[in-house]
Write a protein that holds these residues in place. Structure first.
Motif, mmCIF file in Angstrom:
data_model
loop_
_atom_site.group_PDB
_atom_site.id
_atom_site.type_symbol
_atom_site.label_atom_id
_atom_site.label_comp_id
_atom_site.label_asym_id
_atom_site.label_seq_id
_atom_site.Cartn_x
_atom_site.Cartn_y
_atom_site.Cartn_z
ATOM 1 N N LEU A 271 -2.156 -28.284 -22.990
ATOM 2 C CA LEU A 271 -0.851 -27.716 -22.652
ATOM 3 C C LEU A 271 -0.402 -28.170 -21.271
ATOM 4 C CD1 LEU A 271 1.480 -25.753 -23.248
ATOM 5 C CD2 LEU A 271 0.081 -23.931 -22.249
ATOM 6 N N MET A 272 -1.323 -28.212 -20.332
ATOM 7 C CA MET A 272 -0.974 -28.638 -18.971
ATOM 8 C C MET A 272 -0.500 -30.087 -18.952
ATOM 9 S SD MET A 272 -1.347 -26.163 -16.763
ATOM 10 C CE MET A 272 -1.560 -26.980 -15.184
ATOM 11 N N LEU A 319 -1.843 -19.258 -17.131
ATOM 12 C CA LEU A 319 -1.654 -20.549 -17.793
ATOM 13 C C LEU A 319 -0.187 -20.902 -17.951
ATOM 14 C CD1 LEU A 319 -2.790 -23.018 -19.230
ATOM 15 C CD2 LEU A 319 -2.928 -21.668 -21.337
ATOM 16 N N ALA A 320 0.642 -19.943 -18.375
ATOM 17 C CA ALA A 320 2.062 -20.225 -18.585
ATOM 18 C C ALA A 320 2.744 -20.631 -17.283
ATOM 19 C CB ALA A 320 2.756 -19.007 -19.198
ATOM 20 N N LEU A 321 2.458 -19.910 -16.204
ATOM 21 C CA LEU A 321 3.065 -20.245 -14.913
ATOM 22 C C LEU A 321 2.546 -21.590 -14.398
ATOM 23 C CD1 LEU A 321 3.041 -16.784 -13.083
ATOM 24 C CD2 LEU A 321 4.989 -17.979 -14.111
ATOM 25 N N ALA A 322 1.258 -21.856 -14.618
ATOM 26 C CA ALA A 322 0.690 -23.131 -14.185
ATOM 27 C C ALA A 322 1.334 -24.297 -14.942
ATOM 28 C CB ALA A 322 -0.820 -23.130 -14.394
ATOM 29 N N ALA A 323 1.522 -24.128 -16.248
ATOM 30 C CA ALA A 323 2.168 -25.177 -17.051
ATOM 31 C C ALA A 323 3.599 -25.401 -16.583
ATOM 32 C CB ALA A 323 2.134 -24.804 -18.530
ATOM 33 N N LEU A 324 4.310 -24.307 -16.257
ATOM 34 C CA LEU A 324 5.677 -24.429 -15.758
ATOM 35 C C LEU A 324 5.704 -25.191 -14.439
ATOM 36 C CD1 LEU A 324 8.693 -23.733 -15.868
ATOM 37 C CD2 LEU A 324 8.147 -21.560 -14.747
#
Length: 421
Positions: A271-272, A319-324
Motif C-alpha cells: 500500500l505504501m 497506516l492510512a496517514l502514512a500512505a497519504l
C-alpha cells in the motif's frame, strides 16, 4: 544560464505529441519501460530460486548491482571523454544488446539451466549501454521537439516512466510470475527492447541531434571541462546526486517502518509503495501545468517539500496517514527530474548536451546503489525514526546549495546557443 533574449513559450503535452516522430519514440519508450517494470518484480524471485549456497540477501544485491558496473564505466567515458558516439547509434546498440541478452537469459531460465553466475554475467554485459541509452532517449526526444517542446518532453518522459515502471509493469510482472515463472518475464523485457528499437529506427531521423551538435566548437570537449566552465550545471549536478542519495535510506527503512511502527504486513508495504507510485504519476502529469513557472524556484520548492515527507513519516503511526503522506511525497517528488533536466538543457549549447546529460544520468543512477549501501548502517545506528528524520534533514541542507546553484551568479555562465550573456 541567463539570457538576454526572450525564450519561446513552452508547449503543452498535447502540442508536443502532435509531432508523430516524438510521439512514436515516447510510445516505444513507454512500452520498453513496461518490460523493465515487470523485471523489477521478477528478478528477485528468479534470484531466490537459483541463489544456491550464496546468502539470499547477497545474491539479490549482486544481481541488482550487476547492471550498473559496465554501464557506469561507459557512461563516464562518454561524459568525461572526448569521443562522441551519435545518440541514435548508442540507443540502437542498447536495444539490440538488451533484447539479445534477455532473450538468451529467458531461454536458459525456462529450460532450467540458469545459474546465479550466468545471470550476473548476463546482466553485467547486457546492460553495458543502459545509462548511455537512457540519456540518449532524452536527448533524441528533446532534440526532435525543439527548444519550446523540451519541457513538455521531459515531463512526458517522467510521466510514462512512472506509469510503466511503478504501476503497470510491476502488476503485470507479478501476474505473469504467479501464473507461469519468473523466467518468462525475461522474454517480455526483450520484446520491450525490440519495440523501442523499432520506434527509434522508424521515428528518429539519422541526423537528429548530430546535425548541429557535431558542428559546434565544443562538440568534442569533455563533460568535465564543460562543467568547469558552466558552474551552474556543475553545482546543480551535486544537488541532483545528493537529492537521490539522501532518498535511498528511506527504501531501507520503509519495510521495517511498516512492520514495526505501523504494525502492518506485506500488504501494508504494498500500500505504501502503491501510494507513492500513484502520487508520483499524478505529479508527473501535473508537470505540464508548471511549464510557465520559474523553473529555478520550482526546483527549490520541490527539494524543501520532499524533505518534509520522511520527517512526517517518522512521527506517524497510522497506516492510512502514512500512505497519504507518502503519496503526497510522490506528488511533490515526481516533477524534480523533468524540471531539473529542462533547466539544465536550456543553458547548454547543442555540442554540450550529450556529455553533460550523460554525466547527469550517471550521477543520478550511481547515487541509488551508494545510498542503499550506506542506508543500512545508517538505519542500524540511528534507528528507523532517526533514519527517516536524518534523510529529511540532510535533504533540507541541500536547499542553500540549490539556491546558490540556480539563483546566484546567473550571469557567470554562457547562455543557450546563440545567446550572449
Amino acid at each position: 544560464m541567463s539570457t538576454v533574449a526572450a525564450q519561446p513559450a513552452n508547449r503543452t503535452y498535447r502540442e508536443v505529441l502532435r509531432n508523430r516522430q516524438v510521439a512514436g519514440l515516447l510510445l516505444g519508450d513507454l512500452l520498453a519501460n513496461v518490460g523493465t517494470g515487470m523485471i523489477i518484480v521478477a528478478m528477485p524471485v528468479q534470484t531466490l530460486s537459483i541463489h544456491g549456497s550464496v546468502p539470499s540477501a547477497i545474491a539479490i544485491g549482486l544481481v541488482e548491482a550487476a547492471p550498473f558496473v559496465l554501464s557506469t564505466i561507459l557512461a563516464l567515458a562518454i561524459g568525461l571523454g572526448r569521443v562522441r558516439v551519435p545518440p541514435r547509434t548508442l540507443l540502437i546498440a542498447d536495444c539490440v544488446l538488451r533484447s539479445l541478452t534477455f532473450a538468451g537469459l529467458g531461454i536458459v531460465a525456462v529450460t532450467g539451466h540458469l545459474t546465479l553466475p550466468v545471470l550476473i554475467v548476463g546482466l553485467l554485459f547486457g546492460a553495458t549501454f543502459r545509462m548511455a541509452g537512457s540519456s540518449c532517449r532524452r536527448l533524441l526526444a528533446t532534440s526532435m521537439a525543439g527548444e519550446d517542446g523540451r519541457f513538455a518532453v521531459n515531463g512526458l518522459l517522467g510521466l510514462t516512466s512512472t506509469f510503466a515502471l511503478y504501476i503497470v509493469g510491476p502488476v503485470l510482472g507479478g501476474v505473469i510470475v504467479a501464473s507461469t515463472s519468473a523466467g518468462v518475464v525475461l522474454f517480455f523485457d526483450a520484446c520491450g527492447a525490440l519495440i523501442l528499437l523499432a520506434a527509434v529506427v522508424i521515428s528518429v531521423p539519422r541526423t537528429v541531434h548530430n546535425r548541429d551538435a557535431l558542428r559546434h566548437p565544443h562538440a568534442h570537449e569533455s563533460g568535465w571541462r564543460i562543467l568547469r566552465r558552466r558552474t551552474v550545471a556543475a553545482r546543480l549536478l551535486i544537488v541532483v546526486f545528493f537529492f537521490n542519495f539522501f532518498y535511498m535510506p528511506i527504501e531501507v527503512a520503509l519495510p521495517l517502518y511498516v512492520q514495526q511502527d505501523l504494525d502492518a504486513d506485506a500488504s501494508g508495504l504494498g500500500l505504501m509503495w502503491g501510494a507513492l507510485g500513484l502520487g508520483a504519476f499524478l505529479g508527473a502529469a501535473l508537470v505540464n501545468q508548471l511549464r510557465n513557472l520559474d523553473q529555478r524556484r520550482v526546483l527549490i520548492a520541490i527539494i524543501g517539500l520532499w524533505a518534509m515527507c520522511p520527517i512526517v513519516l517518522a512521527f506517524v503511526d497510522d497506516l492510512a496517514l502514512a500512505a497519504l503522506a507518502f503519496g503526497l511525497g510522490g506528488l511533490v517528488w515526481a516533477p524534480f527530474t523533468p524540471v531539473a533536466y529542462s533547466f539544465l538543457q536550456s543553458g547548454l549549447a547543442s555540442g554540450e548536451q550529450q556529455q553533460v546529460v550523460t554525466l547527469w544520468t550517471t550521477g543520478a543512477a550511481v547515487a541509488a546503489p551508494l545510498g542503499l549501501v550506506l542506508g543500512g548502517p545508517l538505519i542500524v545506528l540511528s534507528g528507523i525514526t532517526g533514519g527517516l528524520v536524518l534523510s529529511g534533514v540532510l535533504t533540507l541542507l541541500l536547499l542553500p546549495i540549490a539556491a546558490r546553484a540556480v539563483l546566484r551568479d546567473r550571469g557567470a555562465d554562457s547562455g543557450p546557443p546563440g545567446v550572449t550573456t
